[in-house]
Write an enzyme that holds these catalytic residues in place. Structure first.
Site, PDB file in Angstrom:
ATOM      1  NE  ARG A 160      12.938  59.503  97.241  1.00 16.32           N
ATOM      2  CZ  ARG A 160      13.373  59.944  98.475  1.00 16.32           C
ATOM      3  NH1 ARG A 160      14.347  60.591  98.794  1.00 16.32           N
ATOM      4  NH2 ARG A 160      12.419  59.544  99.529  1.00 16.32           N
ATOM      5  CB  THR A 164      17.425  66.118 103.750  1.00 10.63           C
ATOM      6  OG1 THR A 164      16.872  64.940 103.676  1.00 10.63           O
ATOM      7  CG2 THR A 164      17.023  66.790 102.240  1.00 10.63           C
ATOM      8  CB  THR A 191      18.266  63.455 101.061  1.00 11.04           C
ATOM      9  OG1 THR A 191      18.318  63.004 102.692  1.00 11.04           O
ATOM     10  CG2 THR A 191      17.463  62.358 100.188  1.00 11.04           C
ATOM     11  CG  ASN A 228      16.090  58.564 104.599  1.00 10.50           C
ATOM     12  OD1 ASN A 228      15.428  59.459 104.961  1.00 10.50           O
ATOM     13  ND2 ASN A 228      15.561  57.271 105.082  1.00 10.50           N
ATOM     14  CG  ASP A 244      12.073  58.431 102.668  1.00  8.14           C
ATOM     15  OD1 ASP A 244      12.083  58.653 103.957  1.00  8.14           O
ATOM     16  OD2 ASP A 244      12.885  59.372 102.192  1.00  8.14           O
ATOM     17  CB  SER A 273      10.918  62.153  98.576  1.00  8.41           C
ATOM     18  OG  SER A 273      11.639  63.227  99.064  1.00  8.41           O
ATOM     19  CB  SER A 274       8.813  65.126 102.822  1.00  4.64           C
ATOM     20  OG  SER A 274       8.093  64.021 103.467  1.00  4.64           O
ATOM     21  N   GLY A 297      14.423  68.018 106.618  1.00  4.65           N
ATOM     22  CA  GLY A 297      13.891  67.945 107.934  1.00  4.65           C
ATOM     23  C   GLY A 297      12.904  66.757 107.739  1.00  4.65           C
ATOM     24  N   GLY A 298      12.946  65.759 106.965  1.00  4.30           N
ATOM     25  CA  GLY A 298      12.089  64.790 106.907  1.00  4.30           C
ATOM     26  C   GLY A 298      10.576  65.087 106.718  1.00  4.30           C
TER      27      GLY A 298
HETATM   28  N1  GLY Z   1      14.588  61.046 103.141  1.00  3.53           N
HETATM   29  C1  GLY Z   1      13.756  62.123 103.123  1.00  3.53           C
HETATM   30  C2  GLY Z   1      12.828  62.633 102.133  1.00  3.53           C
HETATM   31  O1  GLY Z   1      13.018  62.444 101.056  1.00  3.53           O
HETATM   32  O2  GLY Z   1      11.712  62.892 102.306  1.00  3.53           O
END
Ligand code: GLY
Length: 560
Positions: free
Chosen positions: A93, A368, A386, A388, A410, A439-440, A460-461
């Site tokens: 990340r 992503t 990603t 983002n 984020d 992050s998700s 998908g965020g």
């Molecule tokens: N940028 C989306 C995530 O990492 O959740």
């Protein structure tokens, strides 16, 4: 020349077009958002590489063939299962630059400066993808850097014909790129949009990839490429310095491990919230007979929405980078906590996320991308990566061909103020120098008795986590085929805004009525298509590897 001919032919192959059928193989499988990238990965498998080699090759290829989210200017997470049964996770990340500070996106009155964390040079975190992919290769691959990077370099140098979808994306993003000459030059013909079928070449990116291929991480984090990134930062008052780049390191972390009805669930730990939330929600669902409630029934949607509501509320409060904040992972993922947290679940009534108006988050998930890989020896990779937003900050570092991320959004840029996905956060996810933004992304591997079973994940965020959850529940509880598990419409609730979003036709009119009678509010169908997510997944059953690309988007599962 021959390879290019093959690449052109590939774009036209019917097997690569949206197929409702899962692809079957015995020896290996790659499923990704880009048919060309999947083909690159399978080529590496066929030449004797393992799943890790193939994943690294696919990752670099996606940076060329799916520039909206495939990247070397962003970051990601990998969950890998080795043939000896060991499961490892690698966090690559992005990090906040050394000069970042908690209130850097607020004005003198403490208000958020619109767009600063999404559409400017200041939006970028220090990229982690190159370090991550190279570390995966170094520790668990079998092929050389040169071998796994060669296809991506070729695709960038010689180009490939744009699909209709990619050409349309470039046209859509052109206006946002207008202020940045290097972006405009890369994604258009001097301001005129590319058309489908045009051959798109990326000479600057090819040179950057060649430098990485020759020098390893130093080819990106030091020297010419690093200087180009920092020069771009200086052009736009961005924060990433040469020292930030030189200091960037991926981190091997302890995977999140849960169990669900006899299956083992392996997910990403913080700074991802994905693994924790998936295990937490599965723990909440486990005492209930999900199968008997039935897919699509109002009772099951209600049950799952209430689990989602509670898990996302915990996300806002407790989740952040565990190197900086004491995230109570063991508690949040324990069955005892899930029982207690879900103790107030009422099978007949929606609970209240506090009375707030409905917010919004994107219906289509261009940002992503997730891909899954498996080889014939049982090595497995789930990797989500990603920038983002789609095309990140929209800024290309001039001369490098690298699109820069806008991952700083984020972070919780102001306590309780939603980010672009409507997610809120607090001190756990506040900005600090060197910290990773929450992050998700939820790359997930499911095993049964030590044998790989399911590999999944999605873009998908905020909806990434609930997409992965539903693929898992569809396969385990509803005993669906992989094609049904991935293709059927999904729904999503994230505590705040208090709203259920669902894929078109995903909730029947009578179920909608029952949910409303239970007190659920703001039920919103996707306006078009089948809603969110792009869950390129693999299922291994009875000696057969099934690969399914999500039919919502382009891409391909390719197996052999
Ligand atoms: N940028 C989306 C995530 O990492 O959740």
């Amino acid at each position: 020349m021959r390879i290019i001919t093959i690449l052109f032919a590939l774009v036209a192959l019917p097997v690569v077009a949206a197929s409702p059928e899962a692809v079957q193989g015995k020896n290996g499988m790659v499923t990704s958002r880009s048919a060309l990238a999947s083909e690159v990965g399978v080529g590496i498998l066929k030449s004797g590489g393992n799943a890790i080699d193939a994943a690294v090759a696919t990752g670099f290829a996606l940076a060329v063939t799916y520039p909206s989210a495939g990247n070397i200017g962003g970051g990601g997470f990998a969950v890998i299962r080795l043939e000896n049964g060991e499961v490892l996770i690698l966090d690559h990340r992005e990090t906040a630059p050394g000069s970042a500070s908690r209130d850097m996106y607020l004005d003198a009155d403490g208000d958020v400066i619109r767009g600063l964390s999404t559409r400017t040079h200041k939006a970028s975190g220090v990229p982690g993808t190159v370090d991550g992919l190279l570390l995966l290769l170094q520790h668990h691959g079998t092929k050389s850097r040169k071998e796994v990077m060669a296809p991506a370099i070729l695709l960038a140098k010689d180009g490939f014909p744009l699909t209709r979808n990619l050409a349309a994306q470039f046209a859509r993003v052109l206006q946002a790129m207008a202020p940045y000459p290097a972006s405009k030059a890369k994604f258009s013909k001097n301001g005129t949009p590319y058309a489908a079928g045009d051959v798109w070449k990326q000479p600057d990116l090819a040179a950057t990839l060649e430098e990485i291929s020759k020098k390893g991480r130093d080819g990106f984090y030091k020297g010419r490429v690093a200087k180009l990134i920092v020069a771009e930062m200086q052009r736009g008052n961005g924060d990433i310095s040469l020292a930030d780049l030189a200091d960037y390191r991926s981190v091997w972390r302890e995977p999140i491990k849960g169990t669900y009805r006899g299956y083992d669930i392996w997910g990403m730990s913080p700074p991802s919230s994905g693994g924790v939330l998936i295990v937490q929600m599965l723990n909440m669902l486990e005492p209930y007979d999900v199968k008997a409630l039935g897919w699509g029934s109002a009772q099951l949607i209600h049950l799952m929405v209430e689990a989602q509501r509670r898990a996302y509320a915990d996300r806002a409060e407790h989740l952040g980078d565990s190197d900086f904040y004491n995230v109570p992972v063991a508690t949040l993922t324990s069955k005892a906590y899930a029982r207690k947290r879900f103790g107030d679940f009422d099978p007949d009534r929606a609970s209240d996320s506090e009375a707030i108006g409905a917010g919004s988050w994107p219906e289509e998930s261009a940002e992503t991308t997730h891909f899954s890989v498996m080889d014939g020896k049982g090595n497995v990779v789930a990797l989500t990566t990603t920038l983002n937003s789609g095309y990140g900050s929209k800024i290309v570092a001039a001369g490098s061909g690298i699109l820069l991320n806008n991952e700083m959004n984020d972070f919780s840029i102001k306590k309780n103020v939603p980010n672009q996905f409507g997610l809120i956060g607090r001190v756990a996810n506040a900005i600090e120098p060197g910290k990773r933004m929450l992050s998700s992304m939820s790359p997930t591997i499911v095993t049964k008795d030590g044998v790989p079973f399911l590999v999944t994940g999605s873009p998908g965020g905020s909806t990434i986590i609930t997409t992965a959850l539903q693929v898992i529940v569809n396969v385990i509880d509803h005993e669906m085929t992989l094609e049904d598990a991935v293709s059927l419409p999904r729904f999503h609730h994230q505590w705040k805004p208090d709203s259920i979003s669902y894929g078109k036709h995903g909730i029947s009119p009578d179920s909608l009525k029952i949910l409303q009678q239970m007190g659920h509010r703001n039920l919103r169908a996707a306006r078009w298509g089948r809603g969110f997510g792009d869950a390129n997944s693999i299922l291994y059953r009875d000696g057969v590897i099934y690969g399914m690309k999500d039919p919502r988007n382009e891409g391909a599962a390719i197996g052999y």
